[in-house]
Design an enzyme around this catalytic site. Structure first.
Site, PDB file in Angstrom:
ATOM      1  N   TYR B 218      51.973  43.459  35.425  1.00 14.63           N
ATOM      2  CA  TYR B 218      51.226  42.486  36.222  1.00 14.63           C
ATOM      3  C   TYR B 218      50.954  43.088  37.588  1.00 14.63           C
ATOM      4  O   TYR B 218      51.838  43.694  38.183  1.00 14.63           O
ATOM      5  CB  TYR B 218      52.041  41.212  36.421  1.00 14.63           C
ATOM      6  CG  TYR B 218      52.304  40.441  35.159  1.00 14.63           C
ATOM      7  CD1 TYR B 218      53.325  40.796  34.299  1.00 14.63           C
ATOM      8  CD2 TYR B 218      51.525  39.330  34.836  1.00 14.63           C
ATOM      9  CE1 TYR B 218      53.566  40.084  33.154  1.00 14.63           C
ATOM     10  CE2 TYR B 218      51.771  38.602  33.695  1.00 14.63           C
ATOM     11  CZ  TYR B 218      52.787  38.984  32.856  1.00 14.63           C
ATOM     12  OH  TYR B 218      53.029  38.270  31.717  1.00 14.63           O
ATOM     13  N   HIS B 226      47.452  37.177  35.441  1.00 14.78           N
ATOM     14  CA  HIS B 226      47.578  37.554  34.033  1.00 14.78           C
ATOM     15  C   HIS B 226      47.965  39.022  33.981  1.00 14.78           C
ATOM     16  O   HIS B 226      47.708  39.782  34.905  1.00 14.78           O
ATOM     17  CB  HIS B 226      46.243  37.396  33.313  1.00 14.78           C
ATOM     18  CG  HIS B 226      45.948  35.992  32.905  1.00 14.78           C
ATOM     19  ND1 HIS B 226      46.769  35.270  32.066  1.00 14.78           N
ATOM     20  CD2 HIS B 226      44.924  35.185  33.209  1.00 14.78           C
ATOM     21  CE1 HIS B 226      46.255  34.068  31.895  1.00 14.78           C
ATOM     22  NE2 HIS B 226      45.134  33.981  32.571  1.00 14.78           N
ATOM     23  N   LYS B 258      43.435  42.958  27.819  1.00 16.77           N
ATOM     24  CA  LYS B 258      44.298  43.820  28.631  1.00 16.77           C
ATOM     25  C   LYS B 258      44.025  45.266  28.234  1.00 16.77           C
ATOM     26  O   LYS B 258      43.505  45.523  27.160  1.00 16.77           O
ATOM     27  CB  LYS B 258      45.773  43.502  28.340  1.00 16.77           C
ATOM     28  CG  LYS B 258      46.137  42.074  28.652  1.00 16.77           C
ATOM     29  CD  LYS B 258      47.605  41.831  28.385  1.00 16.77           C
ATOM     30  CE  LYS B 258      47.891  40.368  28.135  1.00 16.77           C
ATOM     31  NZ  LYS B 258      47.230  39.428  29.017  1.00 16.77           N
TER      32      LYS B 258
END
Lengths: 355, 284
Positions: B218, B226, B258
């Protein structure tokens, strides 16, 4: 249908997808006469070339993948209408024609494999040159076409003849930029197609061997020899050391009535469909447990997560080998056992809220 | 030095202030494993104690922020002595008294504010009954009302359930070798060095098991951001990747937005990273 799929999921009716006029087939459909298809092994997989065989094989069991299509082979009847292709595809074909000479070749697979070798060589050399750079682009920079191709295209336009041997195609501009006036500015041109892209049906080794051994309706040709079952088995085993396990699993699930397709796009080994790819979404992703590497929890959780996002379930499959049997004999296949474990992800909050 | 109590290879912390320090100052987000006393019978929100992963514990010890303690063995079979029971009763009585006095003080304050209204009301009453000119003393009225306040019923008090051990216990210090999974050798050591490297770069690093990876990175506190990257540690560089695990990893990263990163240790004992990215289109 799994518990995850809602009952409102749209399905396609089988009969609408495969309209077939029986008169056009040259094969007799009498039950007593068995149709034997012919497949040609090219070192990676088995190709089926005749358009009638392709249609039949895909219609009855969804075997194989069209070499020029996304999944279902889209056969074009070239006698009636000319093929419509995009400009970049046309330039690519001209490129191939220039590179590989005037073969007018119908076997594009061999040229494709040669291109693949060239591509890998180029990537390796690119990688060595750009060692300092952070990103190695796996898509070759060869994609940019040199502009002298445009000149040859014009030249070709002027010199095409309407002889029956040349295939006429209609070239339309690329539709990459989503402009509103794509159709307004569409200027189709008639050009000569130098390379015939004949579509073939590509069968994976497991599908091919199943058709040959399980159904007895395929003969495999390699180096202009028709192979018998044992030779075929040895050949396929020698190319892939996991072939035995994969074939056992494929045969097992086919026998249960599922349509089994390759599952690499979902991160698995196979996909199980109840009726076929065009009709309903796949129900299960098969992940075969490796006998050499121990499965760790993290990888399995990754598989389960992918399955959850695509509304499928994971079937972890283990192949149990009988003792003292070599992998050379296809006859001893019935001694192998398959163990299945079904993995689903249940989120308590969603379950409780549904009450 | 913040103490971490180790039991069966896992480090725990009960003090809420220490947890806050670890999270805000040292970027260690552990996992809550206890139940919240004021919010029982549910599993969505858990409370103290926190369980720290072996990598987090090892990092805190190495950076000299925490030290590891082990409770004495007899502690598990703890039975309160008479003295302990007396102490506990005294403690509870004190809590009750404090609550009662605080409540009374609050009620007096409320009355003092409203005394004017009460006096006006009483005067109106007397006028209605025909008795006017009756002098109503404000202070006497207040005293009367105060006398009427009831004492706090013990059943209506709040009872404190102490999270942390409120007595001093003799603990023994232990080393990093008691932590499970082991971070001193083998794959655990490689994973630990990757964890440390990521932490030293300034990220918040948490467990990524629900995404099928080892760590989640993070850019700030997980409560505000997120995760930006999912990291999978490659411990054995001899093993060949199955294409399907590569595809699963890449596909998952696209689905959850991601970056998919592989982390490994190079020959010179440094950590290197490789991102796997879905290529958008074939032609540029």
């Amino acid at each position: 249908m799994t518990t995850l799929q809602s009952e409102n999921c749209q399905t396609n009716d089988l009969n609408d997808l495969f309209p077939m006029s029986i008169e056009s087939l040259r094969f007799p459909l009498d039950n007593s006469i068995q149709i034997i298809f012919t497949g040609y092994y090219n070192g990676y997989n088995v190709e089926v070339r005749s358009p009638e065989e392709i249609t039949l094989l895909y219609h009855m069991g969804c075997f194989g993948k069209g070499s020029a299509s996304r999944s279902r082979p889209a056969l074009v009847n070239s006698d009636r209408y000319p093929e419509i292709i995009r400009k970049r595809q046309y330039l690519q074909r001209n490129n191939w024609y220039k590179k590989f000479g005037d073969s007018g070749c119908t076997l594009v697979s061999s040229t494709l494999l040669k291109e693949l070798d060239e591509l890998t060589a180029k990537i390796v050399s690119d990688g060595e040159k750009l060692k300092k750079k952070d990103i190695i682009d796996l898509v070759s920079s060869d994609e940019e076409f040199s502009h002298d191709d445009v000149d040859t295209e014009n030249a070709v336009n002027q010199s095409f003849s309407t002889s029956e041997k040349d295939e006429i195609t209609v070239v339309i501009p690329n539709s990459d930029s989503e402009e509103e006036n794509y159709f307004a500015a569409l200027k189709p041109q008639c050009c000569v197609n130098k390379i015939k892209m004949q579509e073939k049906l590509i069968l994976t080794p497991e599908e091919a061997f199943f058709l040959a051994y399980g159904l007895g309706s395929l003969q495999v040709v390699y180096n202009n020899n028709i192979l018998d079952l044992e030779q075929c088995w040895t050949l396929l085993c020698s190319n892939d050391r996991h072939f035995v396990d994969r074939y056992v699993v494929y045969h097992y699930f086919r026998s249960k009535g599922y349509v089994v397709k390759p599952g690499i796009k979902f991160g698995g080994d196979f996909l199980l469909y109840k009726d076929g790819p065009g009709i309903r979404h796949a129900d299960y992703i098969i992940v075969i447990k490796s006998d050499t590497k121990q499965d760790d929890l993290i990888t399995i959780l990754g598989h389960v997560r992918v399955a959850t996002t695509t509304v499928k379930e994971i079937l972890l499959v283990e192949v149990l080998k009988p003792n003292g049997v070599t992998s050379k004999l296809p006859e001893s296949l019935h001694l192998y056992h398959v163990k299945e474990v079904l993995l689903t992800r249940n989120i308590p909050m969603t379950i409780n809220n549904d009450d | 030095m913040i103490p971490i109590y180790v039991e069966k290879g896992i480090g725990y912390l009960w003090n809420s202030e220490h947890w806050y320090i670890l999270r805000t100052q040292h970027r260690i987000c552990s996992a809550f494993v206890g139940s919240v006393p004021s919010f029982p019978r549910q599993n969505d929100f858990l409370g103290l104690p926190i369980a720290l992963s072996s990598e987090e514990t090892a990092l805190l010890v190495e950076k000299r922020i925490c030290e590891l303690h082990e409770m004495p063995a007899e502690f598990c079979k703890y039975e309160p002595t008479e003295k302990d029971k007396e102490l506990m009763e005294e403690f509870l009585k004190k809590v009750l008294e404090q609550q009662a006095s605080a409540l009374k003080k609050r009620k007096i304050e409320q009355l003092s504010q409203k005394i004017d209204i009460i006096v006006a009301g009483k005067k109106k009453n007397l006028i209605n009954k025909g008795m006017s000119d009756a002098n109503i003393d404000k202070d006497a009225m207040l005293e009367e009302e105060i006398k009427r306040i009831q004492d706090l019923d013990p059943d209506h008090t709040l009872v404190q359930l102490p999270q942390e051990m409120y007595r001093n216990i003799e603990t023994s210090p232990v080393g990093l070798d008691v932590l499970r999974p082991n971070i001193l050798e083998g794959d655990g050591a490689i994973k630990y060095s990757i964890f440390k490297d990521l932490w030293e770069k300034g990220y918040y690093v948490t467990s990524g098991s629900k995404f099928g990876c080892d760590y989640l990175i993070y850019p700030g506190d997980p409560v505000q951001f997120h995760a930006s990257h999912m990291v999978r540690c490659v411990c054995n560089q001899e093993n060949v990747f199955h294409p399907k695990s590569l595809v699963a990893f890449g596909r998952l990263s696209v689905a959850v937005n991601k970056y998919a990163v592989f982390a490994y240790r190079t020959q010179c004992a440094r950590i290197a990273y490789q991102t796997l990215q879905w290529h958008d289109s074939m032609d540029s």
